[in-house]
Design an enzyme around this catalytic site. Structure first.
Site, short mmCIF file in Angstrom:
data_model
loop_
_atom_site.label_atom_id
_atom_site.label_comp_id
_atom_site.label_asym_id
_atom_site.label_seq_id
_atom_site.Cartn_x
_atom_site.Cartn_y
_atom_site.Cartn_z
N ARG A 65 60.25 24.76 35.52
CA ARG A 65 58.97 25.10 34.89
C ARG A 65 57.82 24.79 35.86
O ARG A 65 57.49 23.65 36.11
CB ARG A 65 58.79 24.30 33.59
CG ARG A 65 57.41 24.39 32.98
CD ARG A 65 57.14 25.76 32.37
NE ARG A 65 57.96 25.98 31.18
CZ ARG A 65 57.99 27.16 30.53
NH1 ARG A 65 57.27 28.18 30.96
NH2 ARG A 65 58.75 27.30 29.46
N ARG A 88 65.91 33.77 38.80
CA ARG A 88 65.39 32.39 38.82
C ARG A 88 66.42 31.38 38.34
O ARG A 88 66.18 30.17 38.40
CB ARG A 88 64.13 32.30 37.96
CG ARG A 88 64.40 32.56 36.49
CD ARG A 88 63.14 32.61 35.64
NE ARG A 88 63.54 32.68 34.23
CZ ARG A 88 62.89 32.07 33.24
NH1 ARG A 88 61.79 31.38 33.50
NH2 ARG A 88 63.32 32.17 32.00
N HIS A 166 55.87 34.67 39.44
CA HIS A 166 55.27 34.02 38.27
C HIS A 166 54.53 32.74 38.72
O HIS A 166 54.95 31.62 38.41
CB HIS A 166 56.41 33.69 37.29
CG HIS A 166 55.99 33.34 35.91
ND1 HIS A 166 54.91 32.55 35.62
CD2 HIS A 166 56.54 33.66 34.70
CE1 HIS A 166 54.82 32.40 34.30
NE2 HIS A 166 55.80 33.08 33.73
N ASP A 211 47.54 35.82 27.37
CA ASP A 211 48.83 36.34 27.86
C ASP A 211 48.68 37.85 28.00
O ASP A 211 48.91 38.60 27.05
CB ASP A 211 49.94 35.97 26.88
CG ASP A 211 51.33 36.26 27.44
OD1 ASP A 211 51.41 36.86 28.53
OD2 ASP A 211 52.33 35.90 26.78
N GLU A 270 49.88 36.27 38.16
CA GLU A 270 51.15 36.71 38.75
C GLU A 270 51.04 38.12 39.30
O GLU A 270 50.60 39.03 38.60
CB GLU A 270 52.24 36.68 37.66
CG GLU A 270 52.25 35.40 36.85
CD GLU A 270 53.13 35.50 35.62
OE1 GLU A 270 54.10 36.29 35.64
OE2 GLU A 270 52.85 34.80 34.63
#
Length: 295
Positions: A65, A88, A166, A211, A270
Site C-alpha cells: 500500500r 503488482r 498508481h 476518485d 496516476e
C-alpha cells in the site's frame, strides 16, 4: 550506469536500491515483488517523496500500500480480473539481457525488470506477453519509469489492457494541495458510477473523497504542496489519462492496510491509459513513460 544493490527488505523480500553516483542523496528503492517502487529521494535534500502507509503489509499475495504500484492488465475493477490486475502481486526478475530501452544520457542509474505470465496467470488472462520495466534516476534525482509491453502470442491473438502507474505522493497536508493542468478536461467520477463531468476549476483541491479519471490529459501535470512550498511535476508519454484519488477519512478507516489519518499526508495522481484500452497484435509493443521531478 545501472548502479544498484540487491538487498533484503521488509519481511525478507528482495529489494533493489538504485543510487546516483554523481549526486549525493538521490535514490530509489524498488521491490522485486510487484516491481513496486517504495522510495524516492532526489538531490534537493528532501525527505521521502513517496507515501507508503505505516500499515502496509509486505506479505504476498497482498499488494504493497503506497509507493508506485503497477495496475496491469486492468485498472481498478473495470474488467473480469482482480482489482488493478496482477502485475503488482507477482515476483518480477532482474532483466540482465533486455532488448535495450533507447539509451538516454539523462539516466544516471537504473535497473531493468521483466515479467512474463505464469501458468496461473494464463488461466485468468490467457495471453502471452513480456512486460519490461525500467526504474531510473535522472539529473537531480528525477524518477523515470519506463514500461514496455509486447504481445508474444504465437496463435495470432491480439489482446487489450488498461494500465496505470498508481503513484502515491507524500504531501504535508492534503487541505493545502492543488493539482494543476486539468482545467476544462472531462473526467469520469468513480464516486458517481463513472458519470462524465467537465472540470471547471483552475485546480483540483481536496475537502472530501476524490476518485476521478481525467481523460486526454496534457503531457505535464503539477501537484502543489502549499505548506512545503514544493511542487511535484509529472511528465508522461503514452499515458493519456490521469487518475486523481484521495480516500478521505471514511474510506481510510475502512482499509486495513491504511492508517486512519494517513489520507491527510498523501495524494494519488496516476499516469494511466484507461478510457481507451491499448490493443496489441502479436509482435506489437506499447511504450509508456512517466518522469517525476520536484521544483
Amino acid at each position: 550506469m545501472s548502479s544498484y544493490d540487491l538487498l533484503k527488505g521488509i519481511n525478507g523480500l528482495d529489494k533493489i536500491l538504485i543510487r546516483d553516483a554523481t549526486a549525493t542523496g538521490c535514490s530509489a528503492e524498488v521491490y522485486l515483488y510487484g516491481a513496486h517502487v517504495t522510495s524516492w529521494k532526489n538531490d534537493h535534500g528532501e525527505e521521502e517523496l513517496l507515501f507508503v502507509s505505516s500499515k502496509s503489509i509486505f506479505d504476498p499475495p497482498k499488494a504493497i500500500r503506497g509507493g508506485i504500484p503497477i495496475c496491469f492488465p486492468q485498472f481498478s475493477n473495470h474488467g473480469t480480473l482482480p482489482s488493478h490486475g496482477f502485475a503488482r502481486n507477482r515476483f518480477w526478475t532482474i532483466d540482465n539481457d533486455p532488448p535495450p530501452f533507447p539509451t538516454n544520457a539523462s539516466e544516471t542509474a537504473f535497473v531493468d525488470l521483466i515479467l512474463k505470465p505464469s501458468e496461473d496467470d494464463m488461466k485468468i488472462w490467457p495471453h502471452s506477453f513480456e512486460f519490461r520495466r525500467r526504474v531510473a534516476l535522472g539529473p537531480g534525482g528525477d524518477l523515470i519509469l519506463k514500461s514496455r509491453i509486447r504481445n508474444t502470442n504465437n496463435e495470432g491473438e491480439p489482446f487489450s489492457f488498461t494500465f496505470a502507474n498508481h503513484t502515491y505522493f507524500s504531501v504535508s497536508d492534503i487541505s493545502g494541495v492543488r493539482v494543476e493542468g486539468l482545467k476544462t478536461l472531462d473526467y469520469l467520477d468513480n464516486l458517481q458510477k463513472m458519470k462524465r463531468f467537465t472540470e471547471h476549476g483552475d485546480a483540483i483541491t481536496f475537502a472530501s473523497e476524490v476518485d476521478r479519471i481525467y481523460l486526454s490529459t496534457p503531457a505535464k501535470i503539477s501537484i502543489l504542496d502549499h505548506e512545503k512550498k514544493r511542487s511535484f511535476v509529472l511528465r508522461k508519454d503514452g499515458l493519456p489519462d490521469a487518475v486523481v484519488w484521495n480516500p478521505w477519512d471514511k474510506k481510510a478507516k475502512s482499509m486495513a492496510d491504511f492508517g486512519d489519518d494517513e489520507y491527510k499526508h498523501m495524494v494519488c495522481v496516476e499516469a494511466a491509459a484507461i478510457e481507451k484500452p491499448i490493443t496489441l497484435k502479436p509482435g506489437e509493443e506499447w511504450n509508456g513513460t512517466l518522469e517525476l521531478s520536484t521544483v
